[in-house]
Design a protein around this motif. Sequence first.
Motif, mmCIF file in Angstrom:
data_model
loop_
_atom_site.group_PDB
_atom_site.id
_atom_site.type_symbol
_atom_site.label_atom_id
_atom_site.label_comp_id
_atom_site.label_asym_id
_atom_site.label_seq_id
_atom_site.Cartn_x
_atom_site.Cartn_y
_atom_site.Cartn_z
ATOM 1 N N LEU A 1 0.821 -1.205 0.000
ATOM 2 C CA LEU A 1 0.000 0.000 0.000
ATOM 3 C C LEU A 1 0.862 1.264 0.000
ATOM 4 O O LEU A 1 0.549 2.244 -0.696
ATOM 5 N N GLU A 2 1.956 1.242 0.765
ATOM 6 C CA GLU A 2 2.854 2.393 0.790
ATOM 7 C C GLU A 2 3.496 2.613 -0.578
ATOM 8 O O GLU A 2 3.650 3.751 -1.031
ATOM 9 N N ARG A 3 3.877 1.505 -1.248
ATOM 10 C CA ARG A 3 4.485 1.618 -2.572
ATOM 11 C C ARG A 3 3.493 2.196 -3.569
ATOM 12 O O ARG A 3 3.832 3.094 -4.356
ATOM 13 N N ARG A 4 2.255 1.699 -3.553
ATOM 14 C CA ARG A 4 1.241 2.207 -4.472
ATOM 15 C C ARG A 4 0.935 3.685 -4.192
ATOM 16 O O ARG A 4 0.738 4.472 -5.127
ATOM 17 N N GLU A 5 0.903 4.027 -2.924
ATOM 18 C CA GLU A 5 0.641 5.420 -2.569
ATOM 19 C C GLU A 5 1.758 6.318 -3.090
ATOM 20 O O GLU A 5 1.507 7.418 -3.600
ATOM 21 N N ALA A 6 3.020 5.853 -2.968
ATOM 22 C CA ALA A 6 4.150 6.635 -3.476
ATOM 23 C C ALA A 6 4.079 6.785 -4.994
ATOM 24 O O ALA A 6 4.355 7.858 -5.539
ATOM 25 N N GLU A 7 3.701 5.713 -5.691
ATOM 26 C CA GLU A 7 3.568 5.776 -7.152
ATOM 27 C C GLU A 7 2.481 6.768 -7.557
ATOM 28 O O GLU A 7 2.663 7.560 -8.491
ATOM 29 N N LEU A 8 1.352 6.718 -6.870
ATOM 30 C CA LEU A 8 0.269 7.650 -7.177
ATOM 31 C C LEU A 8 0.689 9.094 -6.903
ATOM 32 O O LEU A 8 0.361 10.004 -7.680
ATOM 33 N N ASN A 9 1.427 9.306 -5.820
ATOM 34 C CA ASN A 9 1.886 10.657 -5.510
ATOM 35 C C ASN A 9 2.868 11.152 -6.573
ATOM 36 O O ASN A 9 2.826 12.325 -6.969
ATOM 37 N N ASN A 10 3.753 10.250 -7.033
ATOM 38 C CA ASN A 10 4.716 10.630 -8.075
ATOM 39 C C ASN A 10 3.999 10.963 -9.384
ATOM 40 O O ASN A 10 4.350 11.932 -10.067
ATOM 41 N N LYS A 11 3.002 10.143 -9.736
ATOM 42 C CA LYS A 11 2.245 10.420 -10.951
ATOM 43 C C LYS A 11 1.497 11.744 -10.843
ATOM 44 O O LYS A 11 1.470 12.534 -11.795
ATOM 45 N N ALA A 12 0.885 11.982 -9.679
ATOM 46 C CA ALA A 12 0.145 13.231 -9.490
ATOM 47 C C ALA A 12 1.080 14.433 -9.566
ATOM 48 O O ALA A 12 0.751 15.463 -10.174
ATOM 49 N N ASP A 13 2.279 14.288 -8.974
ATOM 50 C CA ASP A 13 3.252 15.383 -9.035
ATOM 51 C C ASP A 13 3.726 15.614 -10.461
ATOM 52 O O ASP A 13 3.888 16.755 -10.895
ATOM 53 N N HIS B 1 3.979 18.579 -15.563
ATOM 54 C CA HIS B 1 4.125 18.402 -17.004
ATOM 55 C C HIS B 1 2.817 18.039 -17.721
ATOM 56 O O HIS B 1 2.841 17.795 -18.921
ATOM 57 N N GLY B 2 1.716 17.989 -17.016
ATOM 58 C CA GLY B 2 0.523 17.423 -17.620
ATOM 59 C C GLY B 2 0.656 15.907 -17.639
ATOM 60 O O GLY B 2 1.378 15.322 -16.829
ATOM 61 N N ARG B 3 0.011 15.255 -18.573
ATOM 62 C CA ARG B 3 0.113 13.801 -18.651
ATOM 63 C C ARG B 3 1.335 13.357 -19.459
ATOM 64 O O ARG B 3 1.635 12.168 -19.530
ATOM 65 N N ASN B 4 2.035 14.271 -20.083
ATOM 66 C CA ASN B 4 3.208 13.912 -20.879
ATOM 67 C C ASN B 4 4.322 13.373 -19.985
ATOM 68 O O ASN B 4 4.615 13.950 -18.937
ATOM 69 N N ASN B 5 4.932 12.276 -20.404
ATOM 70 C CA ASN B 5 6.001 11.671 -19.606
ATOM 71 C C ASN B 5 7.156 11.130 -20.442
ATOM 72 O O ASN B 5 8.050 10.474 -19.910
ATOM 73 N N PHE B 6 7.144 11.392 -21.752
ATOM 74 C CA PHE B 6 8.179 10.811 -22.613
ATOM 75 C C PHE B 6 8.609 11.833 -23.662
ATOM 76 O O PHE B 6 7.747 12.501 -24.265
ATOM 77 N N PRO B 7 9.917 11.990 -23.894
ATOM 78 C CA PRO B 7 11.020 11.339 -23.164
ATOM 79 C C PRO B 7 11.176 11.916 -21.765
ATOM 80 O O PRO B 7 10.766 13.048 -21.518
ATOM 81 N N PRO B 8 11.765 11.165 -20.845
ATOM 82 C CA PRO B 8 11.806 11.601 -19.439
ATOM 83 C C PRO B 8 12.492 12.939 -19.236
ATOM 84 O O PRO B 8 12.086 13.713 -18.372
ATOM 85 N N PHE C 1 2.550 11.415 -23.883
ATOM 86 C CA PHE C 1 2.301 10.430 -22.827
ATOM 87 C C PHE C 1 2.552 9.045 -23.395
ATOM 88 O O PHE C 1 2.033 8.682 -24.454
ATOM 89 N N HIS C 2 3.366 8.260 -22.706
ATOM 90 C CA HIS C 2 3.727 6.921 -23.177
ATOM 91 C C HIS C 2 3.727 5.974 -21.987
ATOM 92 O O HIS C 2 4.544 6.111 -21.068
ATOM 93 N N SER C 3 2.797 5.033 -21.971
ATOM 94 C CA SER C 3 2.722 4.057 -20.889
ATOM 95 C C SER C 3 2.099 2.778 -21.422
ATOM 96 O O SER C 3 0.883 2.691 -21.627
ATOM 97 N N ILE C 4 2.954 1.797 -21.672
ATOM 98 C CA ILE C 4 2.459 0.497 -22.160
ATOM 99 C C ILE C 4 1.546 -0.129 -21.126
ATOM 100 O O ILE C 4 0.520 -0.720 -21.464
#
Length: 232
Positions: A48-60, A65-72, A78-81
Amino acid sequence: MTDYNQNPFASTHSLDTNPFDDPPQQSASAASAEAARLEEIRRREQDLERREAELNNKADHIRRHGRNNFPPFFPLIFHSIQDEIPEASRRIVKHIYQLWLFLLGTLIVNVVACLIFISILSFLLWYRPIYNGYMKEQALYFCKLLFSLYMIIGIPGTGSAGLIQTIRLFSDHHWVAAVFALITTIGWTVQGVGNAYFYREIYTYHTAAGHTMEKAKTELASHGAKAYFTRG
């Protein structure tokens, strides 16, 4: 049959029991089950802590940057397989993406190799002989004026982006490639003009110093070509 004379409020515990005694020891199986239960709880908490951290990173990231994430390093799309490709197709898309990364690496190595190879050759076969020629007052020197003219012309199919290639690209409305070809042509033109100017300067200097082609041939025969690439 129920004993009607039994006191229903009577305590079943002995009054002689010491309330401060250690609790009875659990059996080995019960202790193992309790440890497994605690380990499972700890694992779920970490997940749960890992998922929460991932969600916080995505939200940040979305906030910055908006939803764009590529290239880093400079997000443009936005690129997410994992998020956008159906599960049944993720494996093949992931392999194709890895193949593209391999292509990118190959092109980078190819460009770096060409830059190093051409840079070393131009230094050894063009600049260094002129440098040594002035240092040792030799008659033999080399000039890459012809190579610059070849690159300025831009003969199709030869790998040079010169005038011919630039005109063809603009005619076919390949604007991006045409702009790059134009910049390259300008660069080679500057090189060619510079080479022509310094060729004239070198020729004037060597003529004034009494250097001739016959003298250059004599030096080459007596000292060898190595003398024009080294300090000896």
